[in-house]
Design a protein around this motif. Structure first.
Motif, mmCIF file in Angstrom:
data_model
loop_
_atom_site.group_PDB
_atom_site.id
_atom_site.type_symbol
_atom_site.label_atom_id
_atom_site.label_comp_id
_atom_site.label_asym_id
_atom_site.label_seq_id
_atom_site.Cartn_x
_atom_site.Cartn_y
_atom_site.Cartn_z
ATOM 1 N N PHE A 1 -4.346 -0.163 -9.006
ATOM 2 C CA PHE A 1 -5.412 -1.138 -8.801
ATOM 3 C C PHE A 1 -4.819 -2.512 -8.523
ATOM 4 C CE2 PHE A 1 -8.942 -3.882 -10.135
ATOM 5 C CZ PHE A 1 -9.995 -3.260 -9.492
ATOM 6 N N SER A 2 -3.792 -2.907 -9.315
ATOM 7 C CA SER A 2 -3.227 -4.245 -9.078
ATOM 8 C C SER A 2 -2.480 -4.286 -7.750
ATOM 9 C CB SER A 2 -2.325 -4.695 -10.234
ATOM 10 O OG SER A 2 -1.917 -3.651 -11.020
ATOM 11 N N PHE A 3 -1.786 -3.200 -7.391
ATOM 12 C CA PHE A 3 -1.148 -3.169 -6.071
ATOM 13 C C PHE A 3 -2.185 -3.424 -4.974
ATOM 14 C CE2 PHE A 3 2.605 -0.384 -7.466
ATOM 15 C CZ PHE A 3 3.488 -1.425 -7.315
ATOM 16 N N ASN A 4 -3.344 -2.738 -5.108
ATOM 17 C CA ASN A 4 -4.360 -2.872 -4.073
ATOM 18 C C ASN A 4 -4.967 -4.253 -4.022
ATOM 19 O OD1 ASN A 4 -4.721 -0.281 -2.651
ATOM 20 N ND2 ASN A 4 -4.938 0.457 -4.727
ATOM 21 N N ILE A 5 -5.188 -4.854 -5.212
ATOM 22 C CA ILE A 5 -5.750 -6.202 -5.251
ATOM 23 C C ILE A 5 -4.767 -7.191 -4.601
ATOM 24 C CG2 ILE A 5 -6.475 -8.071 -6.771
ATOM 25 C CD1 ILE A 5 -8.508 -6.016 -6.945
ATOM 26 N N ILE A 6 -3.457 -7.041 -4.927
ATOM 27 C CA ILE A 6 -2.460 -7.930 -4.325
ATOM 28 C C ILE A 6 -2.460 -7.764 -2.804
ATOM 29 C CG2 ILE A 6 0.006 -8.458 -4.167
ATOM 30 C CD1 ILE A 6 0.254 -7.473 -7.068
ATOM 31 N N ALA A 7 -2.476 -6.501 -2.358
ATOM 32 C CA ALA A 7 -2.473 -6.241 -0.914
ATOM 33 C C ALA A 7 -3.680 -6.893 -0.256
ATOM 34 C CB ALA A 7 -2.471 -4.735 -0.655
ATOM 35 N N ASP A 8 -4.837 -6.748 -0.895
ATOM 36 C CA ASP A 8 -6.062 -7.317 -0.343
ATOM 37 C C ASP A 8 -5.970 -8.840 -0.278
ATOM 38 O OD1 ASP A 8 -9.016 -6.657 0.287
ATOM 39 O OD2 ASP A 8 -9.119 -8.336 -1.122
ATOM 40 N N LEU B 1 0.829 -1.201 0.000
ATOM 41 C CA LEU B 1 0.000 0.000 0.000
ATOM 42 C C LEU B 1 0.865 1.254 0.000
ATOM 43 C CD1 LEU B 1 -2.957 -0.955 2.336
ATOM 44 C CD2 LEU B 1 -2.913 -0.821 -0.141
ATOM 45 N N GLY B 2 2.001 1.185 0.716
ATOM 46 C CA GLY B 2 2.925 2.321 0.728
ATOM 47 C C GLY B 2 3.475 2.580 -0.658
ATOM 48 N N MET B 3 3.838 1.510 -1.385
ATOM 49 C CA MET B 3 4.366 1.686 -2.736
ATOM 50 C C MET B 3 3.285 2.183 -3.679
ATOM 51 S SD MET B 3 6.890 -1.581 -3.005
ATOM 52 C CE MET B 3 7.440 -1.278 -4.665
ATOM 53 N N SER B 4 2.059 1.703 -3.448
ATOM 54 C CA SER B 4 0.938 2.165 -4.261
ATOM 55 C C SER B 4 0.738 3.669 -4.074
ATOM 56 C CB SER B 4 -0.310 1.387 -3.871
ATOM 57 O OG SER B 4 -1.455 2.040 -4.301
ATOM 58 N N ARG B 5 0.918 4.129 -2.832
ATOM 59 C CA ARG B 5 0.788 5.559 -2.581
ATOM 60 C C ARG B 5 1.908 6.328 -3.289
ATOM 61 N NH1 ARG B 5 0.417 9.332 2.794
ATOM 62 N NH2 ARG B 5 0.071 11.148 1.522
ATOM 63 N N ALA B 6 3.120 5.748 -3.258
ATOM 64 C CA ALA B 6 4.256 6.439 -3.865
ATOM 65 C C ALA B 6 4.098 6.538 -5.382
ATOM 66 C CB ALA B 6 5.554 5.723 -3.512
ATOM 67 N N ILE B 7 3.606 5.481 -6.010
ATOM 68 C CA ILE B 7 3.521 5.498 -7.473
ATOM 69 C C ILE B 7 2.412 6.437 -7.939
ATOM 70 C CG2 ILE B 7 1.894 3.627 -8.052
ATOM 71 C CD1 ILE B 7 3.988 2.612 -10.014
ATOM 72 N N GLY B 8 1.383 6.630 -7.113
ATOM 73 C CA GLY B 8 0.276 7.494 -7.524
ATOM 74 C C GLY B 8 0.442 8.936 -7.102
ATOM 75 N N GLU B 9 1.434 9.218 -6.271
ATOM 76 C CA GLU B 9 1.614 10.568 -5.744
ATOM 77 C C GLU B 9 2.000 11.524 -6.861
ATOM 78 O OE1 GLU B 9 0.920 12.248 -3.097
ATOM 79 O OE2 GLU B 9 1.808 13.905 -4.203
ATOM 80 N N THR B 10 1.297 12.657 -6.911
ATOM 81 C CA THR B 10 1.434 13.530 -8.068
ATOM 82 C C THR B 10 2.303 14.757 -7.830
ATOM 83 O OG1 THR B 10 -0.818 12.896 -8.556
ATOM 84 C CG2 THR B 10 0.118 14.655 -9.865
#
Lengths: 319, 297
Positions: B276-283, B210-219
């Motif tokens: 989305f895939s990061f989140n699905i994997i995390a879930d 989730l942390g990496m997902s936040r980093a990749i989406g941070e604008t």
């Protein structure tokens, strides 16, 4: 055997950390290790200190960012800076329209997201039974929480601004921010609802109240402080966001204060970005940039601190 | 026989159910509108050329819409930021949940929470006006706005996410596991490494993803700090242009519903698929490998 027992009881003492204070704690840490195993003891101390410095680095990071911005920008904060619109193509003057714009956007967002978020949380924690549907809804909420802010911006542009023909406006921006803060509000409301003891519900149902009466008259009132705290945190998140409002609500400069929800506006975070990257004279407006950053930080931290203090007071009252 | 109040109860229940579907509805509409606005780009360029094209010159004539350098930019910044945020975040979580005194915890935890609420534009601003000149002078670079600077800032943005989710996971390890380990004579450190970490590894992995997902989406951070050059970086001090930065920087000047406009929406689709895939994997991890009691350890 004695040492073993001692270790265990020391550890249990550690569990009730609330009673331990500062130096006493460290003394107990020493006792935790067997006295005859010097090496293990040293490794233990070294590794724990590495962990501790990681925690301290994190805390320091916040202070460094805030310190540099405060020390560079405090001189820019004057009464007229807070109460005047920008002048001379944004190289002088104040940031009043930005402050008002940010307040409008975040209050608008919370006004939309609060009822929807709270109602969703009520369904999830009071009505829903475990199963496939609940699992899908939860997956949806988790994924919504993970959508990048710039993607919310694109969505807001395509749906609210273009498709619903709201134009670049406060309403479009608030709706976009509301979609973004929905998961935060649902999450904190659910937590607050879970904290209401089951006995309250049983007592109410036992007296013959219906499910809805129980929720409305018993569960919601006792969960309300928690729900409000969570929503306050939601506001602060909405107030600091830039990417979702870039295409939906904010403009470089508008001389007017907003008069209707369909007006475009200036906003604090976008103002910082614009001045720092695309202003008419980037170096000359540096103090204005710092000043705007301070106002934004104070606004966001102020809201957060209020929520955190309120929450810790509540916890003390409850226990 | 259904009484009136039962009917009323069912209606209320149904209304709440419908409202609870809002989140899914929004998620579906996000994907629908992204695809709808992004799809027309495929009339001009094949998927392969879009994803693997090495040149991103959307305004030249004829324009080039290859987002490969942008994808690489996003992946490298996220990867380098993870090198910073994972060790710091997880160690902080272990310290706060297992070792710290109550007083230390009470001071540091709210600070980490506040770090999370620091607006991204402020962090970007800090990286731009304070860290960039320092980097430029220390390492004698042409610009301080580069991959390293962006990764550092992103790292500190994702630490709170990693830290708080990991801490929850560590905190919820059953007490009897720790007690058993200590009773067998293991030191506190051995207990943490051999018992507590394995027991909470699913929670910690979720936190990291989730942390990496936040980093990749941070604008805002990458928009202001990464340097903005759409090329494949050769060193850690090269400027890059990650996906969100490209979208945010160019949307304002892209002609409405033109090629550039749909190329940016298509870039949004790629970014959306990433997170989305990061989140699905995390879930998946947090559900599949959840520690239930101590039997599965």
């Amino acid at each position: 055997m004695n040492t073993l027992l001692a270790t265990n009881s020391e550890w249990i003492n550690l569990k009730s950390k609330e009673q331990n204070k500062g130096k006493k704690e460290e003394l107990k840490m020493d006792k935790l290790n067997f006295p005859n195993n010097q090496f293990k003891k040293i490794v233990n101390i070294i590794v724990f200190n590495i962990f501790r410095s990681a925690a301290i680095i994190n805390a320091l990071a916040l202070f460094i960012v805030v310190y540099f911005i405060l020390s560079n920008g405090l001189s820019a904060i004057t009464w007229s800076f807070l109460t005047q619109p920008p002048t001379d193509s944004m190289t002088k003057g104040g940031i009043l329209p930005c402050i008002i714009g940010t307040l409008c956007l975040s209050l608008g967002a919370i006004a939309i997201a609060f009822p929807v978020g709270v109602a969703s949380a009520i369904y999830l924690s009071e009505y829903a039974k475990p199963g496939k549907i609940l699992r899908i809804i939860r997956l949806g909420i988790n994924n919504l929480a993970g959508v990048p802010s710039v993607v919310f911006g694109l969505f807001g542009l395509a749906f609210f601004v273009v498709w619903l023909k709201l134009g670049v406006s406060i309403l479009a921006g608030s709706l976009t921010l509301a979609a973004m803060s929905l998961p935060v509000i649902i999450g904190s409301t659910e937590e607050a609802l879970r904290a209401v003891p089951e006995t309250y519900r049983e007592a109410s149902l036992g007296l013959g109240a219906t499910k809805w009466q129980t929720i409305y008259k018993v569960v919601l009132p006792s969960a309300l402080p928690g729900i409000l705290t969570g929503s306050i945190l939601g506001i602060s998140r909405a107030a600091g966001e830039t990417a979702p409002i870039m295409f939906t609500a904010a403009v470089f400069y508008t001389p007017y204060l907003p008069t209707s929800p369909f007006d475009e506006i200036m906003a604090l975070p976008y103002h910082i970005y614009v001045l720092a990257t695309a202003g008419t004279d980037i170096e000359a407006t540096r103090h204005l940039q710092y000043g705007t950053a301070i106002v934004l930080i104070v606004l966001v931290f102020g809201i957060n601190l209020a929520a955190i203090i309120y929450r810790s007071k509540l916890r003390k009252k409850m226990t | 026989m259904k009484t009136r109040s039962q009917k009323k109860e069912n209606t209320i229940r149904f209304i709440f159910f419908v409202i609870a579907l809002t989140s899914i509805l929004i998620l579906l509409m996000i994907s629908l509108f992204l695809f709808m606005e992004g799809f027309p780009i495929l009339n001009h360029i094949s998927i392969k050329d879009f994803l693997l094209g090495e040149y991103w010159y959307p305004t030249s004539e004829p324009p080039d819409f290859g987002i490969y350098p942008l994808i690489i930019g996003s992946i490298t910044t996220t990867f380098v930021s993870a090198m910073i945020s994972i060790p710091l975040g997880v160690m902080t979580a272990i310290y706060l949940a297992e070792i710290a005194s109550a007083r230390f915890r009470e001071i540091v935890k709210p600070i980490v929470e506040l770090l999370a609420s620091l607006p991204s534009v402020v962090i970007g601003f800090f990286g731009m006006v304070i860290l960039a000149p320092i980097l430029q002078n220390t390492f004698d670079l042409t610009t301080g706005l580069n991959l390293f600077n962006a990764s550092l800032m992103l790292g500190f943005m994702s630490i709170p996410t990693i830290c708080s989710i990991s801490e929850d996971a560590i905190y919820s390890v059953p007490a009897n596991l720790k007690e058993a380990s200590l009773a067998l004579g293991a030191t506190h450190l051995e207990t943490i490494i051999r018992v507590i970490l394995p027991a909470s590894i699913s929670g910690i992995s979720t936190a990291v993803i989730l942390g990496m997902s936040r980093a990749i989406g941070e604008t805002m951070v990458v928009l202001m700090v990464a340097g903005g050059a759409a090329m494949i970086p050769e060193s850690i001090f090269d400027p890059v242009r990650p996906l969100p930065a490209s979208i945010a920087a160019e949307m304002a000047e892209a002609p409405f519903r033109g090629e550039h406009y749909s190329a940016l929406f298509a870039t949004g689709v790629v970014l959306f698929i990433f997170t989305f895939s990061f989140n699905i994997i995390a879930d998946y991890i947090s559900n599949k490998y959840r520690q239930v009691g101590d039997s599965t350890l």
